[in-house]
Design a protein around this motif. Structure first.
Motif, PDB file in Angstrom:
ATOM      1  N   THR A   1      21.341  -1.266   8.110  1.00  0.00           N
ATOM      2  CA  THR A   1      21.401  -0.269   7.036  1.00  0.00           C
ATOM      3  C   THR A   1      22.816   0.268   6.810  1.00  0.00           C
ATOM      4  O   THR A   1      23.090   0.832   5.757  1.00  0.00           O
ATOM      5  N   ASN A   2      23.717   0.073   7.769  1.00  0.00           N
ATOM      6  CA  ASN A   2      25.109   0.491   7.565  1.00  0.00           C
ATOM      7  C   ASN A   2      25.819  -0.370   6.525  1.00  0.00           C
ATOM      8  O   ASN A   2      26.881   0.004   6.033  1.00  0.00           O
ATOM      9  N   GLU A   3      25.253  -1.526   6.183  1.00  0.00           N
ATOM     10  CA  GLU A   3      25.844  -2.403   5.172  1.00  0.00           C
ATOM     11  C   GLU A   3      25.431  -2.020   3.746  1.00  0.00           C
ATOM     12  O   GLU A   3      25.904  -2.618   2.782  1.00  0.00           O
ATOM     13  N   LEU A   4      24.553  -1.038   3.620  1.00  0.00           N
ATOM     14  CA  LEU A   4      24.058  -0.631   2.307  1.00  0.00           C
ATOM     15  C   LEU A   4      24.958   0.441   1.708  1.00  0.00           C
ATOM     16  O   LEU A   4      25.428   1.333   2.409  1.00  0.00           O
ATOM     17  N   ASP A   5      25.192   0.353   0.403  1.00  0.00           N
ATOM     18  CA  ASP A   5      25.987   1.354  -0.308  1.00  0.00           C
ATOM     19  C   ASP A   5      25.048   2.398  -0.899  1.00  0.00           C
ATOM     20  O   ASP A   5      24.238   2.083  -1.785  1.00  0.00           O
ATOM     21  N   VAL A   6      25.146   3.625  -0.421  1.00  0.00           N
ATOM     22  CA  VAL A   6      24.325   4.720  -0.944  1.00  0.00           C
ATOM     23  C   VAL A   6      24.973   5.217  -2.224  1.00  0.00           C
ATOM     24  O   VAL A   6      26.149   5.539  -2.243  1.00  0.00           O
TER      25      VAL A   6
ATOM     26  N   CYS B   1      23.446 -11.723 -14.067  1.00  0.00           N
ATOM     27  CA  CYS B   1      23.053 -11.417 -12.684  1.00  0.00           C
ATOM     28  C   CYS B   1      21.531 -11.332 -12.534  1.00  0.00           C
ATOM     29  O   CYS B   1      20.798 -11.337 -13.512  1.00  0.00           O
ATOM     30  N   PHE B   2      21.096 -11.250 -11.272  1.00  0.00           N
ATOM     31  CA  PHE B   2      19.696 -11.026 -10.922  1.00  0.00           C
ATOM     32  C   PHE B   2      19.617  -9.729 -10.132  1.00  0.00           C
ATOM     33  O   PHE B   2      20.532  -9.407  -9.363  1.00  0.00           O
ATOM     34  N   VAL B   3      18.516  -8.985 -10.312  1.00  0.00           N
ATOM     35  CA  VAL B   3      18.351  -7.693  -9.652  1.00  0.00           C
ATOM     36  C   VAL B   3      16.954  -7.583  -9.063  1.00  0.00           C
ATOM     37  O   VAL B   3      15.961  -7.911  -9.722  1.00  0.00           O
ATOM     38  N   GLU B   4      16.898  -7.128  -7.843  1.00  0.00           N
ATOM     39  CA  GLU B   4      15.633  -6.871  -7.149  1.00  0.00           C
ATOM     40  C   GLU B   4      15.550  -5.376  -6.849  1.00  0.00           C
ATOM     41  O   GLU B   4      16.539  -4.756  -6.468  1.00  0.00           O
ATOM     42  N   PHE B   5      14.370  -4.797  -7.041  1.00  0.00           N
ATOM     43  CA  PHE B   5      14.138  -3.400  -6.677  1.00  0.00           C
ATOM     44  C   PHE B   5      13.077  -3.362  -5.586  1.00  0.00           C
ATOM     45  O   PHE B   5      12.009  -3.940  -5.740  1.00  0.00           O
ATOM     46  N   ARG B   6      13.392  -2.694  -4.480  1.00  0.00           N
ATOM     47  CA  ARG B   6      12.453  -2.574  -3.363  1.00  0.00           C
ATOM     48  C   ARG B   6      12.221  -1.095  -3.096  1.00  0.00           C
ATOM     49  O   ARG B   6      13.061  -0.261  -3.406  1.00  0.00           O
TER      50      ARG B   6
ATOM     51  N   ILE C   1      20.347  -6.209  -4.709  1.00  0.00           N
ATOM     52  CA  ILE C   1      19.089  -5.633  -4.235  1.00  0.00           C
ATOM     53  C   ILE C   1      19.280  -4.120  -4.167  1.00  0.00           C
ATOM     54  O   ILE C   1      20.211  -3.633  -3.518  1.00  0.00           O
ATOM     55  N   PHE C   2      18.418  -3.405  -4.877  1.00  0.00           N
ATOM     56  CA  PHE C   2      18.402  -1.940  -4.855  1.00  0.00           C
ATOM     57  C   PHE C   2      17.178  -1.517  -4.065  1.00  0.00           C
ATOM     58  O   PHE C   2      16.087  -2.053  -4.272  1.00  0.00           O
ATOM     59  N   ILE C   3      17.376  -0.567  -3.172  1.00  0.00           N
ATOM     60  CA  ILE C   3      16.265  -0.095  -2.341  1.00  0.00           C
ATOM     61  C   ILE C   3      16.191   1.423  -2.451  1.00  0.00           C
ATOM     62  O   ILE C   3      17.188   2.110  -2.206  1.00  0.00           O
ATOM     63  N   LYS C   4      15.022   1.905  -2.815  1.00  0.00           N
ATOM     64  CA  LYS C   4      14.811   3.351  -2.845  1.00  0.00           C
ATOM     65  C   LYS C   4      14.108   3.751  -1.549  1.00  0.00           C
ATOM     66  O   LYS C   4      12.993   3.329  -1.274  1.00  0.00           O
ATOM     67  N   PHE C   5      14.817   4.548  -0.759  1.00  0.00           N
ATOM     68  CA  PHE C   5      14.242   5.162   0.432  1.00  0.00           C
ATOM     69  C   PHE C   5      13.757   6.555   0.038  1.00  0.00           C
ATOM     70  O   PHE C   5      14.011   7.008  -1.079  1.00  0.00           O
ATOM     71  N   ASP C   6      13.096   7.261   0.929  1.00  0.00           N
ATOM     72  CA  ASP C   6      12.625   8.606   0.612  1.00  0.00           C
ATOM     73  C   ASP C   6      13.767   9.580   0.348  1.00  0.00           C
ATOM     74  O   ASP C   6      13.582  10.563  -0.372  1.00  0.00           O
ATOM     75  N   ASP C   7      14.947   9.331   0.922  1.00  0.00           N
ATOM     76  CA  ASP C   7      16.051  10.277   0.794  1.00  0.00           C
ATOM     77  C   ASP C   7      17.248   9.769  -0.012  1.00  0.00           C
ATOM     78  O   ASP C   7      18.196  10.514  -0.247  1.00  0.00           O
TER      79      ASP C   7
END
Length: 144
Positions: free
Chosen positions: A133-138, A52-57, A88-94
């Protein structure tokens, strides 16, 4: 080095540190033992494995501040061309979220960018998919 370039460079360096800090968590979530940083600075995704390929944002806001988050067109195009899954993994503040890029996704793209890094990025005419953002898995809540 002028002020605008310095500010932009500092944002990039900060994001690279976040990638390193979260690599073990990403490996755990995906159930993989090894995740290699792609050393080609022009690679589309940050990390790769044989499978696989992984992106971190990184997003410096809370998940629900905006209804969408921008995903560069290059990430979607690459995912459509490879047989391997792209994450794609995204780190938000929360929180930290993940999104598996659907194969054969054909979204509507719009120009986008930022102005808060000292450079008006809208002038680059970069194309983005505005992902709801509702399509993202927290998968992890970040303690503040």
């Amino acid at each position: 080095m002028d002020f605008e370039y310095k500010m932009f460079w500092n944002c990039l360096k900060k994001a690279e540190g976040e990638e390193t800090e979260n690599i073990e968590l990403i490996k755990e979530i995906l159930g993989i033992e090894e995740l290699k940083k792609d050393t080609n600075r022009f690679s589309v995704y940050d990390f790769k494995t044989d499978d696989c390929f992984v992106e971190f944002r990184r997003r410096y806001c809370k998940l629900n501040k905006y209804k969408t988050t921008m995903i560069p067109r290059s990430k979607i195009n690459f995912s459509n061309k490879t047989k391997k899954p792209c994450w794609i993994f995204i780190k938000f503040d929360d929180c930290i979220v993940q999104w598996k890029v659907p194969k054969n996704l054909n979204p509507v793209y719009e120009n986008g960018g930022r102005k808060d890094r000292g450079i008006n990025e809208y002038g680059y005419n970069k194309q983005y998919y505005y992902l709801d953002t509702n399509e993202l898995d927290v998968f992890e809540i970040v303690d503040e």
